[in-house]
Design a protein around this motif. Structure first.
Motif, PDB file in Angstrom:
ATOM      1  N   TYR A 134     -27.480 -13.385 -25.169  1.00 45.72           N
ATOM      2  CA  TYR A 134     -28.013 -14.755 -25.806  1.00 45.72           C
ATOM      3  C   TYR A 134     -27.201 -14.676 -27.246  1.00 45.72           C
ATOM      4  N   ARG A 135     -27.054 -13.600 -27.864  1.00 52.35           N
ATOM      5  CA  ARG A 135     -26.191 -13.630 -29.021  1.00 52.35           C
ATOM      6  C   ARG A 135     -24.681 -13.795 -28.944  1.00 52.35           C
ATOM      7  N   PRO A 173     -24.300 -17.457 -34.463  1.00 49.64           N
ATOM      8  CA  PRO A 173     -24.006 -18.392 -35.329  1.00 49.64           C
ATOM      9  C   PRO A 173     -22.590 -18.447 -35.779  1.00 49.64           C
ATOM     10  N   SER A 174     -22.050 -17.414 -35.946  1.00 50.78           N
ATOM     11  CA  SER A 174     -20.600 -17.155 -36.099  1.00 50.78           C
ATOM     12  C   SER A 174     -19.655 -16.585 -35.209  1.00 50.78           C
ATOM     13  N   MET A 175     -18.404 -16.602 -35.375  1.00 52.08           N
ATOM     14  CA  MET A 175     -17.434 -15.684 -34.412  1.00 52.08           C
ATOM     15  C   MET A 175     -17.601 -14.080 -34.754  1.00 52.08           C
ATOM     16  N   VAL A 180     -19.193  -8.738 -32.586  1.00 47.61           N
ATOM     17  CA  VAL A 180     -20.260  -7.549 -32.746  1.00 47.61           C
ATOM     18  C   VAL A 180     -20.980  -7.497 -31.600  1.00 47.61           C
ATOM     19  N   ALA A 181     -21.512  -8.606 -30.907  1.00 44.14           N
ATOM     20  CA  ALA A 181     -22.325  -8.696 -29.790  1.00 44.14           C
ATOM     21  C   ALA A 181     -21.605  -8.109 -28.769  1.00 44.14           C
ATOM     22  N   MET A 182     -20.212  -8.660 -28.625  1.00 49.52           N
ATOM     23  CA  MET A 182     -19.411  -8.351 -27.492  1.00 49.52           C
ATOM     24  C   MET A 182     -19.317  -6.665 -27.441  1.00 49.52           C
ATOM     25  N   ILE A 186      -9.707 -13.216 -35.715  1.00 44.94           N
ATOM     26  CA  ILE A 186     -10.580 -13.966 -36.482  1.00 44.94           C
ATOM     27  C   ILE A 186      -9.688 -13.965 -37.889  1.00 44.94           C
ATOM     28  N   GLU A 187      -9.197 -12.659 -38.273  1.00 39.90           N
ATOM     29  CA  GLU A 187      -8.849 -12.255 -39.532  1.00 39.90           C
ATOM     30  C   GLU A 187      -7.342 -13.032 -39.835  1.00 39.90           C
ATOM     31  N   ARG A 188      -6.411 -13.242 -38.848  1.00 39.24           N
ATOM     32  CA  ARG A 188      -5.073 -13.559 -39.086  1.00 39.24           C
ATOM     33  C   ARG A 188      -4.773 -14.911 -38.256  1.00 39.24           C
TER      34      ARG A 188
END
Length: 94
Positions: free
Chosen positions: A22-23, A28-30, A35-37, A82-84
């Motif tokens: 579900y998360r 709410p954000s990538m 973290v959920a994965m 996500i970072e680059r």
């Protein structure tokens, strides 16, 4: 007694996996989804380990290792993305 505890822990891992899924879908954000994965990978590894104990076999140990490696690599790759914005950087000298 131990088998009952293993069955309860397996049910709790299934519930945790459902919450994490579900998360992943409604995060709410990538970064929350990444973290959920990662948490999904840990819960899958733990659930497969419990199943391996219940079935009294060592056949699933290779599966646990492969899922662990893939979960780690995917977490690192998604974090870099996500970072680059890219996963593999190519340096060009011109």
């Amino acid at each position: 007694m131990i088998e009952m505890m293993l069955h309860i822990s397996l049910i709790l891992f299934i519930v945790a996996i459902a919450i994490v899924l579900y998360r992943i879908v409604r995060g709410p954000s990538m970064p929350d989804r990444v973290v959920a994965m990662d948490t999904l990978g840990v819960n899958l590894i733990s659930g497969i380990a419990v199943i391996s104990i219940l079935l009294k076999t060592r056949a699933f140990l290779e599966v646990i290792l492969i899922i662990g490696i893939l979960a780690f690599i995917s977490t690192i790759a998604l974090s870099k993305f996500i970072e680059r914005g890219v996963i593999v950087e190519h340096k060009r000298d011109r």
